[in-house]
Design a protein around this motif. Structure first.
Motif, PDB file in Angstrom:
ATOM      1  N   UNK A 121       0.815  -1.215   0.000  1.00 52.37           N
ATOM      2  CA  UNK A 121       0.000   0.000   0.000  1.00 52.37           C
ATOM      3  C   UNK A 121       0.857   1.277   0.000  1.00 52.37           C
ATOM      4  N   UNK A 126      -1.385   2.785  -6.505  1.00 50.93           N
ATOM      5  CA  UNK A 126      -2.669   2.246  -6.072  1.00 50.93           C
ATOM      6  C   UNK A 126      -2.565   0.729  -6.176  1.00 50.93           C
ATOM      7  N   UNK A 180     -12.630  10.157  -8.343  1.00 50.71           N
ATOM      8  CA  UNK A 180     -11.706  10.683  -7.350  1.00 50.71           C
ATOM      9  C   UNK A 180     -10.292  10.805  -7.893  1.00 50.71           C
ATOM     10  N   UNK A 304       1.725  17.412  -4.511  1.00 53.56           N
ATOM     11  CA  UNK A 304       2.422  17.154  -3.245  1.00 53.56           C
ATOM     12  C   UNK A 304       3.921  17.431  -3.358  1.00 53.56           C
TER      13      UNK A 304
ATOM     14  N   UNK B  13     -14.280   6.745  -1.381  1.00 54.41           N
ATOM     15  CA  UNK B  13     -14.974   5.563  -1.901  1.00 54.41           C
ATOM     16  C   UNK B  13     -15.126   4.564  -0.757  1.00 54.41           C
ATOM     17  N   UNK B  17     -10.148  -1.366   2.546  1.00 51.13           N
ATOM     18  CA  UNK B  17      -8.770  -0.875   2.543  1.00 51.13           C
ATOM     19  C   UNK B  17      -8.631   0.635   2.518  1.00 51.13           C
ATOM     20  N   UNK B  20      -7.368   2.046   5.759  1.00 52.72           N
ATOM     21  CA  UNK B  20      -5.972   1.654   5.943  1.00 52.72           C
ATOM     22  C   UNK B  20      -5.035   2.525   5.100  1.00 52.72           C
ATOM     23  N   UNK B  21      -5.462   2.880   3.894  1.00 56.50           N
ATOM     24  CA  UNK B  21      -4.643   3.766   3.063  1.00 56.50           C
ATOM     25  C   UNK B  21      -4.444   5.118   3.739  1.00 56.50           C
ATOM     26  N   UNK B  29       4.077   9.067   6.900  1.00 51.21           N
ATOM     27  CA  UNK B  29       4.672  10.382   6.697  1.00 51.21           C
ATOM     28  C   UNK B  29       4.836  11.161   8.005  1.00 51.21           C
ATOM     29  N   UNK B  58       2.787  24.310   6.903  1.00 50.76           N
ATOM     30  CA  UNK B  58       3.281  23.533   5.759  1.00 50.76           C
ATOM     31  C   UNK B  58       2.847  22.070   5.811  1.00 50.76           C
ATOM     32  N   UNK B  61      -0.729  21.722   4.712  1.00 50.46           N
ATOM     33  CA  UNK B  61      -0.806  21.746   3.249  1.00 50.46           C
ATOM     34  C   UNK B  61      -0.450  20.362   2.667  1.00 50.46           C
ATOM     35  N   UNK B  62       0.609  19.755   3.223  1.00 51.29           N
ATOM     36  CA  UNK B  62       1.010  18.434   2.749  1.00 51.29           C
ATOM     37  C   UNK B  62      -0.059  17.381   3.031  1.00 51.29           C
ATOM     38  N   UNK B  65      -2.804  17.753   0.517  1.00 51.35           N
ATOM     39  CA  UNK B  65      -2.393  17.334  -0.830  1.00 51.35           C
ATOM     40  C   UNK B  65      -2.193  15.825  -0.905  1.00 51.35           C
ATOM     41  N   UNK B  66      -1.574  15.276   0.134  1.00 54.68           N
ATOM     42  CA  UNK B  66      -1.311  13.834   0.111  1.00 54.68           C
ATOM     43  C   UNK B  66      -2.616  13.042   0.154  1.00 54.68           C
ATOM     44  N   UNK B  69      -4.265  13.008  -3.112  1.00 57.45           N
ATOM     45  CA  UNK B  69      -3.563  12.187  -4.098  1.00 57.45           C
ATOM     46  C   UNK B  69      -4.034  10.731  -4.051  1.00 57.45           C
ATOM     47  N   UNK B  71      -6.112   7.625  -4.558  1.00 56.37           N
ATOM     48  CA  UNK B  71      -7.084   7.393  -5.619  1.00 56.37           C
ATOM     49  C   UNK B  71      -8.505   7.287  -5.054  1.00 56.37           C
ATOM     50  N   UNK B  72      -8.666   6.759  -3.836  1.00 55.83           N
ATOM     51  CA  UNK B  72     -10.010   6.579  -3.278  1.00 55.83           C
ATOM     52  C   UNK B  72     -10.575   7.805  -2.567  1.00 55.83           C
ATOM     53  N   UNK B  73      -9.799   8.864  -2.453  1.00 57.36           N
ATOM     54  CA  UNK B  73     -10.311  10.071  -1.792  1.00 57.36           C
ATOM     55  C   UNK B  73     -10.928  10.998  -2.827  1.00 57.36           C
ATOM     56  N   UNK B  74     -12.208  11.291  -2.659  1.00 59.90           N
ATOM     57  CA  UNK B  74     -12.906  12.084  -3.668  1.00 59.90           C
ATOM     58  C   UNK B  74     -12.760  13.575  -3.430  1.00 59.90           C
TER      59      UNK B  74
END
Lengths: 561, 162
Positions: A121, A126, A180, A304, B13, B17, B20-21, B29, B58, B61-62, B65-66, B69, B71-74
């Motif tokens: 992950x 993805x 998304x 990012x 979505x 998982x 968990x992402x 991070x 800062x 902001x990260x 943005x992260x 990024x 894919x499942x976050x709308x």
């Protein structure tokens, strides 16, 4: 039409125009292999799954296409992790297909079961666990779309055995539509107008390009902009080749082992246009002293990356190529005046740095590793595809081989994966069968995936392995020499195999040079050979890579030869 | 730079998982999580996640943005500040000896909470409110002895324009 999951997978791969898969079979993917055998897709059987991912990575970097791997569950899957993480750090598009135990056994600690989706992950762009055969075609299409779009990266698809061998009524998947996930390609024109203003005012502009420029195929635009505004160009390790390495405006690489003039230019410039870079610590050195006089423009497709490590004056989210294309048009509309006089001081300052402190090494009666790379550059006309391992070999390749084209330098930049170069060379050679592909290696890292020599011989991939053999883990030894009072803890490889015999054992050609005057003959013979070759160059044992910026120091504080 | 509490609210979505992402991103991070709430929205394909995190500008902001990024976050929004309503719920099990029982009930009344479980030696109180209200309530109940507490952490919604 009734199809099994395995048949659907291969049908979808064919629709994605996949022509080569790097992989290794096993129980969980045996159904997929059974179908693969019936298709036109070439399967490259590696000797270790890590090799499969690096080979697919090398294939992707030189061809610009998505690299594809297929491995089994459990250990097959975990062996891919280093390869996936390497591709993730360098934004290389891959689709890695792993087998999984049947769905009813998932979570049971079944034989060869591992939660590879969980494990990967954080190092994939993805990933998916496919639980129904009905979802398979769609997921594969999405995986390719995600891997190659936006900031590219590896995508893993985990397919349980029963998903692969269940037969269903096949329905073609619709177009990919991810609410998304919508990468932004076109730049904000208002921001670009501000850049044009800065260009007009700049006295000492500098172009700073990275892997993003290569991934977005922006080399022509980079070159056009540099010439148009007469700005010298430096690049990260990943950006080498994005701007011609023999152009007068070329400064050489930036960073820890960058050229003197490139690092000094970063310090002195008043405008830095950075394209597809992420300001890695190996590039910036001490961050608060990086480019202190410059207004920084940062163009990148990944939001990012912007303001993650350095504060910038003008952030621009967009595709590097599209953005530079627009910028070039805007620059055409303004009058920059007489650039030859406006840039005279700046360019002559750079020329002075180049003359006083060039990349250099002292020639002696033992072979210098830099000399081998220089000779290789000369003999291949600078036109070979060069892969590297990691460490001194990688830095000497970056410094002394000059790349005039993008997609010719294949190296593990972000993760720094030893053992990358040999399998990557095989992948690159398969993508570009007519090109000369050379892996510049050290005696340490070549042993990390040496088993792939068998793959090269089996595939008749005539890759050339150049081992700069100093019997040390040279880069760590260099740090120990410079910063640890020469205490060479565990960096001396007292027992190194005879690489010539090893090459022969694999059915490849083995050659060796021990004196400087043998270098050219060995290189010529190796390059002309129609087979895979290992050339063992016994080089100066304690040679260091210079310039060197100690970790955490400002990049102007370079240790020189 | 000064660290401040931020409330991030995101639509994701509703697939296995996804949590968990998001959590993995925070831990990988080095971002903080103070609290986290997840539940389905009216659309079963979409969940809303609310995360409270302490960070400087800062890093905020990260984080944004992260998260974007993934894919499942709308959609993600920083709901810090007065332009959003925030509520948190808590179940507080407080020691209720005979001499304190009346006082506890008075406090429950004043704070418009509810007693949802009662025993010879305890009351369990359900309370909903913003951070300040919960803090004030806990301060008053503390002297009686708080046996157990379960808090949801805040959830928040942007105030619609009038």
């Amino acid at each position: 039409m009734k199809l099994t999951g395995a048949q659907i997978l291969l049908k979808t791969l064919a629709e994605e125009k996949v022509d080569t898969i790097f992989g290794y079979p096993g129980g969980a993917v045996i159904d997929i292999y059974d179908e693969l055998e019936k298709t036109d897709i070439r399967h490259v059987l590696v000797r270790h799954e890590q090799g499969a991912v690096h080979a697919a990575d090398g294939y992707a970097r030189v061809s610009g296409r998505v690299g594809v791997c297929l491995v089994t569950s459990g250990p097959g899957a975990t062996n891919t992790v280093t390869g996936i993480a390497s591709a993730y750090m360098d934004s290389i598009p891959l689709v890695v297909i792993t087998g999984q135990v049947p769905t009813h056994l998932i979570g049971n600690d079944a034989f060869q079961e591992v939660d590879i989706v969980g494990i990967t992950r954080p190092c994939t762009k993805h990933n998916y666990l496919v639980t129904r055969t009905e979802d398979l075609a769609h997921v594969i299409k999405e995986a390719f779309h995600i891997a190659r779009s936006g900031r590219p990266g590896p995508v893993l698809v985990d397919i349980p055995k029963d998903v692969a061998n269940t037969t269903i009524e096949y329905k073609p998947p619709g177009p990919v539509n991810l609410r998304s996930y919508r990468p932004n390609y076109s730049p904000n024109m208002k921001q670009l107008q501000k850049v044009v203003k800065l260009i007009r005012k700049a006295r000492r502009p500098l172009l700073f390009v990275g892997g993003g420029a290569i991934l977005s195929k922006a080399s022509p635009e980079v070159t056009e902009l540099a010439h148009k505004i007469q700005a010298p160009v430096t690049a990260t390790l990943m950006g080498l080749g994005a701007f011609p390495g023999t152009d007068p405006l070329w400064l050489g690489m930036i960073g820890m082992h960058g050229t003197y003039r490139a690092n000094m230019a970063v310090d002195a410039c008043d405008l830095m246009i950075s394209v597809g870079v992420r300001f890695d610590d190996r590039v910036t050195g001490r961050i608060d002293t990086f480019a202190p006089r410059a207004k920084i423009v940062h163009i990148d497709i990944d939001p990012t990356s912007i303001r993650k490590n350095v504060q910038v004056a003008i952030p621009i989210v967009g595709d590097c190529r599209l953005t530079l294309n627009s910028l070039n048009q805007l620059v055409d509309e303004i009058d920059l005046g007489d650039l030859s006089s406006a840039r005279k001081d700046w360019l002559s300052q750079i020329d002075t740095w180049k003359k006083t402190t060039p990349l250099a090494y002292k020639q002696t009666d033992v072979i210098k590793p830099q000399f081998v790379v220089e000779k290789l550059f000369e003999l291949t006309g600078g036109d070979a595809i060069i892969t590297t391992e990691v460490g001194q070999n990688q830095m000497w390749a970056a410094q002394f081989y000059h790349f005039n084209r993008p997609n010719r330098f294949v190296t593990s930049g972000g993760l720094g994966t030893m053992g990358f170069g040999l399998p990557a060379a095989i992948g690159a050679q398969i993508a570009c069968p007519d090109d000369v592909v050379v892996d510049i290696a050290g005696d340490g890292s070549i042993q990390m995936n040496i088993q792939e020599m068998a793959t090269a011989v089996q595939q008749k991939a005539p890759i050339k392995v150049v081992i700069l053999n100093n019997s040390y883990l040279g880069m760590v030894r260099q740090w120990q020499e410079l910063f640890y009072d020469k205490r060479y803890a565990s960096t001396c490889m007292d027992c190194t195999p005879d690489f010539v015999k090893l090459a022969e054992a694999y059915g490849a050609l083995g050659l060796r040079a021990t004196k400087p005057d043998e270098v050219e003959a060995v290189l010529r013979k190796g390059l002309e050979a129609p087979t895979a070759v290992i050339m063992d160059f016994v080089v100066a044992k304690e040679e260091c890579v210079y310039p060197m910026v100690p970790a955490g120091a400002p990049i102007t504080e370079m240790l020189l030869v | 730079m000064e660290e401040q509490k931020h409330i991030f609210s995101m639509l994701v979505d509703n697939v296995p998982g996804v949590l968990s992402r998001i959590v993995g991103l925070f831990s990988g991070r080095g971002f903080n999580i103070d609290s986290l709430c997840v539940a389905e929205t009216t659309d079963p394909a979409v969940s809303r996640i609310t995360i409270v995190s302490k960070a400087d500008a800062p890093i905020v902001e990260q984080i944004e943005k992260q998260l974007n990024k993934l894919v499942n976050v709308r959609k993600i929004r920083d709901l810090t500040g007065p332009s959003s309503v925030k509520r948190e719920m808590a179940l507080i099990c407080v020691q209720a000896k005979a001499k304190h029982r009346a006082e506890i009930l008075r406090i429950v009344d004043i704070f418009r909470c509810k007693v949802v479980d009662v025993g010879l030696e305890h009351y369990t109180i359900e309370v909903t409110g913003d951070e300040g209200k919960l803090k004030a309530l806990l301060k008053l109940l503390k002297p009686m002895g708080i046996k157990k507490i379960a808090r949801t952490g805040p959830i928040a919604l942007f105030r619609e324009p009038n």
